[in-house]
Each structure stands twice: as structure tokens, then as C-alpha cells.
Design an enzyme around this catalytic site. Sequence first.
Site, PDB file in Angstrom:
ATOM      1  N   GLY A  32      -3.388   3.572   6.592  1.00 30.97           N
ATOM      2  CA  GLY A  32      -4.113   2.491   5.941  1.00 30.97           C
ATOM      3  C   GLY A  32      -3.673   2.314   4.501  1.00 30.97           C
ATOM      4  O   GLY A  32      -2.584   2.730   4.113  1.00 30.97           O
ATOM      5  N   CYS A  33      -4.528   1.727   3.710  1.00 25.80           N
ATOM      6  CA  CYS A  33      -4.232   1.452   2.308  1.00 25.80           C
ATOM      7  C   CYS A  33      -3.929   2.728   1.537  1.00 25.80           C
ATOM      8  O   CYS A  33      -4.721   3.671   1.554  1.00 25.80           O
ATOM      9  CB  CYS A  33      -5.429   0.738   1.679  1.00 25.80           C
ATOM     10  SG  CYS A  33      -5.307   0.534  -0.106  1.00 25.80           S
ATOM     11  N   PHE A  34      -2.777   2.768   0.861  1.00 19.75           N
ATOM     12  CA  PHE A  34      -2.430   4.002   0.149  1.00 19.75           C
ATOM     13  C   PHE A  34      -3.298   4.244  -1.080  1.00 19.75           C
ATOM     14  O   PHE A  34      -3.343   5.359  -1.599  1.00 19.75           O
ATOM     15  CB  PHE A  34      -0.939   4.102  -0.187  1.00 19.75           C
ATOM     16  CG  PHE A  34      -0.276   2.877  -0.772  1.00 19.75           C
ATOM     17  CD1 PHE A  34      -0.910   2.054  -1.685  1.00 19.75           C
ATOM     18  CD2 PHE A  34       1.022   2.552  -0.402  1.00 19.75           C
ATOM     19  CE1 PHE A  34      -0.285   0.948  -2.234  1.00 19.75           C
ATOM     20  CE2 PHE A  34       1.672   1.440  -0.940  1.00 19.75           C
ATOM     21  CZ  PHE A  34       1.014   0.640  -1.853  1.00 19.75           C
TER      22      PHE A  34
END
Length: 199
Positions: A32-34
Site C-alpha cells: 500500500g501507500c509507503f
Amino acid sequence: MKKIIFILFSLLTLNQVNAQGKKTEKATFGMGCFWCTEAIFQRLKGVTSVKSGYEGGALSNPTYEEVCTGATGHAEVLEINYNPQVITYEELLEVFWKSHDPTTLNRQGADTGTQYRSVIFYHNATQKALAEKYKAELNNTNAFGKKVVTAIEQAKPFYVAENYHQDYYLKNGSEPYCRLVILPKMQKLEKVFKDKLKN
């Protein structure tokens, strides 16, 4: 005599570099979003560095804007350097699978698209075997109540994300997004992996 001393010094320096090189290994995860996941691995004992970036696509040196279109094929990933004498690859895998939902294809929460896919990029045969074994066990025991869809792929070129993505939570912890989305993940980390965290 000077030549002999120079050769000995060169060999000693080379041995130090080799020894240092063996101290750390690399793991690469997409979950997912880092912004959300970088802070998790930065807290772990034995992790020496974490870089947010892009991997798995066809375009060289992609920008964040290009990756966000989903058209480049890249995933947002973390490149993690760690000391295997302090934390093992198996332990990193445990944190990986328990810190996101590996059962949703190309989606993490409100973030949708192939750039948010759950993926492990392995760097050697051992990492591949361990990841595949762990994934099979999760599915065989129905650990998540649904099938784990995490992709396991050979490492591809890694492109470091823009500077403003690095250390995002450390720099922006008071922002609403960090408090609403990242903080709960950090609180879960404190409960589940307390013994693995840096002081």
C-alpha cells in the site's frame, strides 16, 4: 617496504568493506501507500535504513505522478536494509503480513490501483522460498479468513521516490492523515511487536 605496507593496508580495507557488506541484507515489500508503511519498519531493531520508492514497472525513473496513474506498472515499495544477526527475514515477513491486508487485490483501504498491490520482491532463492512457504501456511490455515493474494516476484530495478516521501511520518506526524491513518498502525505495532522495537 612502502609498497608492502600499501598492499597490506589495501587488503585490510577490503576485508573491512567485505565484512561490512555481509552485515546487512535487503528486503523489498509493497503493502500500500509507503507513507503508511515506512514508519513501521523504521521502528524495528536491526533495520538500518528504509527507502520509499517504486518497483515492478516498465518505465525507468518514474515520478510519483506517473506511478499514481497506475499505468507504469510500478508498486509503491519499501527497500529495507537490515542486519540478519538482529532481525531475520522471517521476522520481517511477519511484520509485513500483519501490518496490511494481503487479501485485497490492488487495494489498501481507500487506496486503489496496482501501485498499492501487496507484493514481495525477493532478492535471492532463500527469500523466495521463505515468502512462498509463509504465504502457503497463511492460506492453508485460513489465517485471514480470505485468500492471501500477495504477489511474490523477483526483484526488479528500484527507483527511490522523491525526497518529500522519505521519512514522511517522522516529518509530518502531526498532520491529519498521519494521525488518522498512520498512527493506528504504529499503535498496533507497539502492541504486537513490542519486543522487536527500537527504544
